[in-house]
Design a protein around this motif. Structure first.
Motif, PDB file in Angstrom:
ATOM      1  N   GLU A 158      26.494  36.994  39.415  1.00  0.00           N
ATOM      2  CA  GLU A 158      26.997  38.073  40.275  1.00  0.00           C
ATOM      3  C   GLU A 158      27.189  37.600  41.707  1.00  0.00           C
ATOM      4  O   GLU A 158      28.228  37.859  42.330  1.00  0.00           O
ATOM      5  CB  GLU A 158      26.007  39.264  40.255  1.00  0.00           C
ATOM      6  CG  GLU A 158      26.297  40.289  39.195  1.00  0.00           C
ATOM      7  CD  GLU A 158      27.780  40.567  39.001  1.00  0.00           C
ATOM      8  OE1 GLU A 158      28.425  41.001  39.988  1.00  0.00           O
ATOM      9  OE2 GLU A 158      28.297  40.338  37.892  1.00  0.00           O
ATOM     10  N   THR A 159      26.183  36.902  42.239  1.00  0.00           N
ATOM     11  CA  THR A 159      26.288  36.372  43.604  1.00  0.00           C
ATOM     12  C   THR A 159      27.384  35.312  43.679  1.00  0.00           C
ATOM     13  O   THR A 159      28.164  35.267  44.631  1.00  0.00           O
ATOM     14  CB  THR A 159      24.936  35.778  44.051  1.00  0.00           C
ATOM     15  OG1 THR A 159      23.934  36.773  43.891  1.00  0.00           O
ATOM     16  CG2 THR A 159      24.980  35.340  45.500  1.00  0.00           C
ATOM     17  N   ALA A 160      27.422  34.467  42.655  1.00  0.00           N
ATOM     18  CA  ALA A 160      28.444  33.412  42.620  1.00  0.00           C
ATOM     19  C   ALA A 160      29.841  34.017  42.715  1.00  0.00           C
ATOM     20  O   ALA A 160      30.708  33.504  43.431  1.00  0.00           O
ATOM     21  CB  ALA A 160      28.307  32.582  41.351  1.00  0.00           C
ATOM     22  N   LYS A 161      30.053  35.122  42.013  1.00  0.00           N
ATOM     23  CA  LYS A 161      31.378  35.757  42.041  1.00  0.00           C
ATOM     24  C   LYS A 161      31.761  36.150  43.466  1.00  0.00           C
ATOM     25  O   LYS A 161      32.905  35.956  43.881  1.00  0.00           O
ATOM     26  CB  LYS A 161      31.381  37.013  41.155  1.00  0.00           C
ATOM     27  CG  LYS A 161      31.512  36.696  39.678  1.00  0.00           C
ATOM     28  CD  LYS A 161      31.487  37.979  38.847  1.00  0.00           C
ATOM     29  CE  LYS A 161      31.574  37.631  37.362  1.00  0.00           C
ATOM     30  NZ  LYS A 161      31.231  38.772  36.502  1.00  0.00           N
ATOM     31  N   GLN A 162      30.789  36.701  44.205  1.00  0.00           N
ATOM     32  CA  GLN A 162      31.084  37.105  45.585  1.00  0.00           C
ATOM     33  C   GLN A 162      31.414  35.907  46.457  1.00  0.00           C
ATOM     34  O   GLN A 162      32.303  35.956  47.298  1.00  0.00           O
ATOM     35  CB  GLN A 162      29.888  37.857  46.175  1.00  0.00           C
ATOM     36  CG  GLN A 162      29.626  39.179  45.480  1.00  0.00           C
ATOM     37  CD  GLN A 162      28.484  39.927  46.146  1.00  0.00           C
ATOM     38  OE1 GLN A 162      28.556  40.254  47.317  1.00  0.00           O
ATOM     39  NE2 GLN A 162      27.428  40.180  45.397  1.00  0.00           N
ATOM     40  N   VAL A 163      30.661  34.823  46.256  1.00  0.00           N
ATOM     41  CA  VAL A 163      30.892  33.611  47.039  1.00  0.00           C
ATOM     42  C   VAL A 163      32.264  33.021  46.705  1.00  0.00           C
ATOM     43  O   VAL A 163      33.026  32.619  47.591  1.00  0.00           O
ATOM     44  CB  VAL A 163      29.767  32.583  46.770  1.00  0.00           C
ATOM     45  CG1 VAL A 163      30.064  31.258  47.445  1.00  0.00           C
ATOM     46  CG2 VAL A 163      28.422  33.133  47.245  1.00  0.00           C
ATOM     47  N   LEU A 164      32.570  32.984  45.416  1.00  0.00           N
ATOM     48  CA  LEU A 164      33.857  32.434  44.977  1.00  0.00           C
ATOM     49  C   LEU A 164      35.017  33.291  45.488  1.00  0.00           C
ATOM     50  O   LEU A 164      36.075  32.764  45.853  1.00  0.00           O
ATOM     51  CB  LEU A 164      33.891  32.327  43.455  1.00  0.00           C
ATOM     52  CG  LEU A 164      32.920  31.288  42.866  1.00  0.00           C
ATOM     53  CD1 LEU A 164      32.736  31.515  41.375  1.00  0.00           C
ATOM     54  CD2 LEU A 164      33.394  29.866  43.135  1.00  0.00           C
ATOM     55  N   ASP A 165      34.812  34.610  45.521  1.00  0.00           N
ATOM     56  CA  ASP A 165      35.856  35.505  46.039  1.00  0.00           C
ATOM     57  C   ASP A 165      36.174  35.220  47.503  1.00  0.00           C
ATOM     58  O   ASP A 165      37.266  35.510  47.976  1.00  0.00           O
ATOM     59  CB  ASP A 165      35.426  36.978  45.906  1.00  0.00           C
ATOM     60  CG  ASP A 165      35.626  37.503  44.491  1.00  0.00           C
ATOM     61  OD1 ASP A 165      36.303  36.800  43.700  1.00  0.00           O
ATOM     62  OD2 ASP A 165      35.095  38.583  44.178  1.00  0.00           O
ATOM     63  N   MET A 166      35.185  34.697  48.224  1.00  0.00           N
ATOM     64  CA  MET A 166      35.414  34.335  49.628  1.00  0.00           C
ATOM     65  C   MET A 166      36.114  32.984  49.742  1.00  0.00           C
ATOM     66  O   MET A 166      36.368  32.509  50.853  1.00  0.00           O
ATOM     67  CB  MET A 166      34.079  34.270  50.374  1.00  0.00           C
ATOM     68  CG  MET A 166      33.407  35.614  50.533  1.00  0.00           C
ATOM     69  SD  MET A 166      31.757  35.408  51.246  1.00  0.00           S
ATOM     70  CE  MET A 166      31.395  37.116  51.679  1.00  0.00           C
ATOM     71  N   GLY A 167      36.362  32.343  48.610  1.00  0.00           N
ATOM     72  CA  GLY A 167      37.053  31.048  48.636  1.00  0.00           C
ATOM     73  C   GLY A 167      36.125  29.871  48.832  1.00  0.00           C
ATOM     74  O   GLY A 167      36.588  28.752  49.038  1.00  0.00           O
ATOM     75  N   LEU A 168      34.820  30.115  48.770  1.00  0.00           N
ATOM     76  CA  LEU A 168      33.851  29.038  49.022  1.00  0.00           C
ATOM     77  C   LEU A 168      33.500  28.303  47.732  1.00  0.00           C
ATOM     78  O   LEU A 168      33.731  28.801  46.632  1.00  0.00           O
ATOM     79  CB  LEU A 168      32.595  29.619  49.673  1.00  0.00           C
ATOM     80  CG  LEU A 168      32.832  30.410  50.966  1.00  0.00           C
ATOM     81  CD1 LEU A 168      31.546  31.071  51.430  1.00  0.00           C
ATOM     82  CD2 LEU A 168      33.407  29.525  52.063  1.00  0.00           C
TER      83      LEU A 168
END
Ligand SMILES: [Zn+2]
Length: 253
Positions: A158-168
């Motif tokens: 879940e956290t990874a998805k948010q980070v990936l959504d930021m392009g990181l």
């Protein structure tokens, strides 16, 4: 060939053998790129000196959240001086650490924010350290319009998805190899092939089966092996993907 995307050869635990270890990593262990990460002004300067000396070593400059409290006026100008160097490819490590709370949280947030503004100003990726502070790190990143990597990522899918959504990007270290690390392993299996890096975080965080020993980049293949198994690809492919991803992020030819 391996890219160790987070190492600290500026640490005093390498004082005895740094000059023999670094060439051996390149010549005998297929470690053809290393990002040597600064954590305060002195270690950032040392990272630059190592990068000048070894063609396969790159540097970052920044101040760790542990030391946020001791940041002086003028320290950011010193960091910017280092950013002018050709082989300085990132800012950090910076971020928030609420596990140790070595510096007051408000000062950690201020320092992290200052690093993010530097990353935007210099158009350079940021190397993020986060421990028990996911919510606040993600919150501060909402104002950030740049690139970067979460080093030693240990968050959930879940956290990874948010980070990936930021392009990181997400970088995986020793803990992904630990037997009880189900959460990290789920995340490593999930992360897209074009968004993960591997690292040792040496001298800390030695992977299985070397836990407790001084870590170095010759162990980085263990992270490639583990991620390969989790993703159902070959070790060579995991190494090549993480190499390409790190070079793209750090803009290394
Ligand atoms: Zn580190």
């Amino acid at each position: 060939m391996y890219f160790d995307s987070h190492a600290h050869y500026n640490d005093e635990r390498f004082n005895g053998d740094r000059e023999t270890l670094l060439p051996a990593l390149y010549e005998q262990h297929q470690v053809t790129c290393i990002m040597n990460v600064g954590y305060d002004l002195e270690s950032s300067r040392q990272a630059v000196m190592l990068a000048r000396k070894y063609p396969f070593v790159y540097a970052s400059a920044g101040i760790h959240p542990h030391d946020a409290e001791s940041i002086q006026e003028g320290d950011y100008a010193c960091i910017e001086e280092l950013l002018r160097e050709d082989k300085v490819k990132a800012i950090g490590e910076t971020g928030l650490d609420y596990h140790y709370d070595n510096s007051p949280r408000q000062l950690q947030k201020q320092a992290f924010d200052n690093h993010l503004r530097l990353a935007e100003k210099w158009n350079m990726p940021v190397i993020i350290h986060e421990r028990d502070a996911t919510w606040d790190v993600l919150d501060l990143l909402k104002t950030y319009h740049g690139e970067g990597v979460f080093h030693c990522f240990s968050g959930s899918v879940e956290t990874a998805k948010q980070v990936l959504d930021m392009g990181l990007y997400l970088s995986f270290a020793g803990p992904v190899t630990f037997k009880n690390a189900r959460r990290q392993q789920e995340t490593a299996a999930y992360v897209p092939k074009d968004r993960f890096l591997i690292e040792t975080d040496c001298p800390y965080m030695a992977p299985e089966p070397f836990r407790g020993r001084r870590n170095d980049s010759s162990f980085v293949y263990l992270m490639a092996e583990k991620i390969a198994r989790l993703k159902g690809i070959s070790k060579e492919e995991a190494a090549a993907l993480s190499m390409a991803n790190a070079k793209r992020l750090f803009r290394i030819e």
